[in-house]
Structures are given as C-alpha cells and as structure tokens.
Design a protein around this motif. Structure first.
Motif, mmCIF file in Angstrom:
data_model
loop_
_atom_site.group_PDB
_atom_site.id
_atom_site.type_symbol
_atom_site.label_atom_id
_atom_site.label_comp_id
_atom_site.label_asym_id
_atom_site.label_seq_id
_atom_site.Cartn_x
_atom_site.Cartn_y
_atom_site.Cartn_z
ATOM 1 N N MET A 96 -15.198 16.198 -11.640
ATOM 2 C CA MET A 96 -16.037 16.102 -10.450
ATOM 3 C C MET A 96 -15.266 16.626 -9.241
ATOM 4 S SD MET A 96 -17.445 12.749 -8.412
ATOM 5 C CE MET A 96 -18.984 12.528 -9.247
ATOM 6 N N ASN A 97 -15.926 17.380 -8.439
ATOM 7 C CA ASN A 97 -15.351 17.907 -7.210
ATOM 8 C C ASN A 97 -15.354 16.789 -6.166
ATOM 9 O OD1 ASN A 97 -14.791 19.243 -4.809
ATOM 10 N ND2 ASN A 97 -15.968 21.043 -5.379
ATOM 11 N N ASN A 98 -14.193 16.446 -5.601
ATOM 12 C CA ASN A 98 -14.087 15.361 -4.629
ATOM 13 C C ASN A 98 -14.130 15.845 -3.184
ATOM 14 O OD1 ASN A 98 -14.002 13.383 -6.587
ATOM 15 N ND2 ASN A 98 -11.779 13.400 -6.710
ATOM 16 N N ASP A 99 -14.431 17.119 -2.972
ATOM 17 C CA ASP A 99 -14.584 17.651 -1.627
ATOM 18 C C ASP A 99 -15.728 16.891 -0.936
ATOM 19 O OD1 ASP A 99 -14.299 19.750 0.488
ATOM 20 O OD2 ASP A 99 -16.350 20.201 -0.189
ATOM 21 N N ILE A 100 -15.494 16.402 0.272
ATOM 22 C CA ILE A 100 -16.480 15.560 0.967
ATOM 23 C C ILE A 100 -17.816 16.268 1.128
ATOM 24 C CG2 ILE A 100 -17.041 14.455 3.172
ATOM 25 C CD1 ILE A 100 -14.146 13.573 3.351
ATOM 26 N N ALA A 101 -17.805 17.525 1.510
ATOM 27 C CA ALA A 101 -19.067 18.259 1.689
ATOM 28 C C ALA A 101 -19.826 18.348 0.364
ATOM 29 C CB ALA A 101 -18.800 19.646 2.255
ATOM 30 N N TYR A 102 -19.096 18.594 -0.723
ATOM 31 C CA TYR A 102 -19.730 18.673 -2.039
ATOM 32 C C TYR A 102 -20.307 17.314 -2.441
ATOM 33 C CZ TYR A 102 -20.384 19.064 -7.039
ATOM 34 O OH TYR A 102 -20.927 19.032 -8.300
ATOM 35 N N VAL A 103 -19.522 16.264 -2.269
ATOM 36 C CA VAL A 103 -19.963 14.917 -2.639
ATOM 37 C C VAL A 103 -21.188 14.517 -1.820
ATOM 38 C CG1 VAL A 103 -19.327 12.464 -2.610
ATOM 39 C CG2 VAL A 103 -17.697 14.165 -3.448
ATOM 40 N N ASP A 104 -21.163 14.794 -0.518
ATOM 41 C CA ASP A 104 -22.309 14.451 0.328
ATOM 42 C C ASP A 104 -23.563 15.209 -0.100
ATOM 43 O OD1 ASP A 104 -20.717 12.695 1.718
ATOM 44 O OD2 ASP A 104 -20.588 13.910 3.536
ATOM 45 N N ALA A 105 -23.418 16.477 -0.441
ATOM 46 C CA ALA A 105 -24.562 17.267 -0.901
ATOM 47 C C ALA A 105 -25.084 16.724 -2.232
ATOM 48 C CB ALA A 105 -24.175 18.735 -1.033
ATOM 49 N N GLU A 106 -24.175 16.386 -3.129
ATOM 50 C CA GLU A 106 -24.564 15.817 -4.421
ATOM 51 C C GLU A 106 -25.242 14.458 -4.231
ATOM 52 O OE1 GLU A 106 -24.792 16.037 -8.627
ATOM 53 O OE2 GLU A 106 -24.469 17.532 -7.074
ATOM 54 N N PHE A 107 -24.719 13.656 -3.314
ATOM 55 C CA PHE A 107 -25.347 12.365 -2.998
ATOM 56 C C PHE A 107 -26.780 12.576 -2.512
ATOM 57 C CE2 PHE A 107 -26.504 9.606 0.574
ATOM 58 C CZ PHE A 107 -26.669 8.405 -0.108
ATOM 59 N N ARG A 108 -26.960 13.493 -1.574
ATOM 60 C CA ARG A 108 -28.310 13.759 -1.053
ATOM 61 C C ARG A 108 -29.245 14.224 -2.169
ATOM 62 N NH1 ARG A 108 -25.144 15.692 3.089
ATOM 63 N NH2 ARG A 108 -25.366 17.850 2.424
ATOM 64 N N ARG A 109 -28.753 15.083 -3.025
ATOM 65 C CA ARG A 109 -29.576 15.607 -4.118
ATOM 66 C C ARG A 109 -29.959 14.512 -5.116
ATOM 67 N NH1 ARG A 109 -29.302 17.181 -9.155
ATOM 68 N NH2 ARG A 109 -27.094 16.811 -9.447
ATOM 69 N N ARG A 110 -29.014 13.637 -5.435
ATOM 70 C CA ARG A 110 -29.248 12.639 -6.489
ATOM 71 C C ARG A 110 -29.894 11.347 -6.010
ATOM 72 N NH1 ARG A 110 -23.910 11.918 -9.887
ATOM 73 N NH2 ARG A 110 -25.304 10.492 -10.958
ATOM 74 N N PHE A 111 -29.675 10.965 -4.754
ATOM 75 C CA PHE A 111 -30.063 9.620 -4.340
ATOM 76 C C PHE A 111 -31.089 9.546 -3.210
ATOM 77 C CE2 PHE A 111 -25.927 9.095 -6.347
ATOM 78 C CZ PHE A 111 -26.166 8.032 -7.191
ATOM 79 N N ILE A 112 -31.294 10.623 -2.473
ATOM 80 C CA ILE A 112 -32.177 10.567 -1.320
ATOM 81 C C ILE A 112 -33.511 11.224 -1.647
ATOM 82 C CG2 ILE A 112 -32.504 11.266 1.081
ATOM 83 C CD1 ILE A 112 -29.502 11.060 1.433
ATOM 84 N N ASP A 113 -34.588 10.497 -1.349
ATOM 85 C CA ASP A 113 -35.919 11.049 -1.617
ATOM 86 C C ASP A 113 -36.387 11.908 -0.451
ATOM 87 O OD1 ASP A 113 -36.916 9.330 0.386
ATOM 88 O OD2 ASP A 113 -37.753 7.906 -1.051
ATOM 89 N N GLU A 114 -37.613 12.421 -0.545
ATOM 90 C CA GLU A 114 -38.158 13.328 0.463
ATOM 91 C C GLU A 114 -38.271 12.669 1.837
ATOM 92 O OE1 GLU A 114 -40.334 12.419 -2.296
ATOM 93 O OE2 GLU A 114 -39.074 13.739 -3.483
#
Length: 93
Positions: free
Chosen positions: A1-19
């Motif tokens: 897993m890439n631990n870069d903050i920008a990558y993690v934040d983008a992955e978080f938004r994609r996986r956990f945040i709805d429309e």
C-alpha cells in the motif's frame, strides 16, 4: 500500500465517501481513520472558534456518530477544546 498522504486521502475518498460527502462506515485501518480526521478537519476554518453545537452540526454532515468523531479530533490533536468544553478551534497544521 502506498502511504503517501495524498494517495491515502484519495483512496479514502474513493472507498468511504458517498456522493453526498458522508462516510457510511468508519474505516477499521488506522491509515484511513487518519484520512477521515483530515477530511473532517478540512470542514473547519483556521482561526475561527466554534461552539459544541456548531461542531456537532458540521460533523453530522460527515458521520452519524458525531460524538465519536469529535472526541477523536480533540484527543488526536486536530481540534482543541476549551477547559469548559464550550469553545472549539482547529489546530493549525
């Protein structure tokens, strides 16, 4: 897993945040919980004070368990709370 903050934040938004911008499920992994805290903190203006009611209102836009999220933000140093619990402020990062 890439631990870069920008990558993690983008992955978080994609996986956990709805429309609607809400988080339906609190992430189990700490790396995504930290992303949730950064996401929630972004809703608060720097150098502005908030009442507990205002904080709750903002956090209810993100999660149902706003009390848990508020405690996490304070306990982990994203928000500071006055000793009497009346005033909250985003901590500068």
């Amino acid at each position: 897993m890439n631990n870069d903050i920008a990558y993690v934040d983008a992955e978080f938004r994609r996986r956990f945040i709805d429309e609607a911008g809400r988080v339906a499920t609190i992430p189990r992994k700490d790396i995504y919980r930290q992303a949730l805290l950064r996401y929630a903190t972004s809703r608060f203006e720097a150098r502005r004070t908030y009442t507990e009611q205002e904080v709750n209102f903002i956090l209810l836009d993100i999660v149902d368990d706003h009390a848990w999220l508020r405690r996490m933000l304070v306990d982990l140093g994203y928000l500071e709370r006055s000793d009497d619990g009346r005033v909250y402020r985003r901590i500068a990062t």
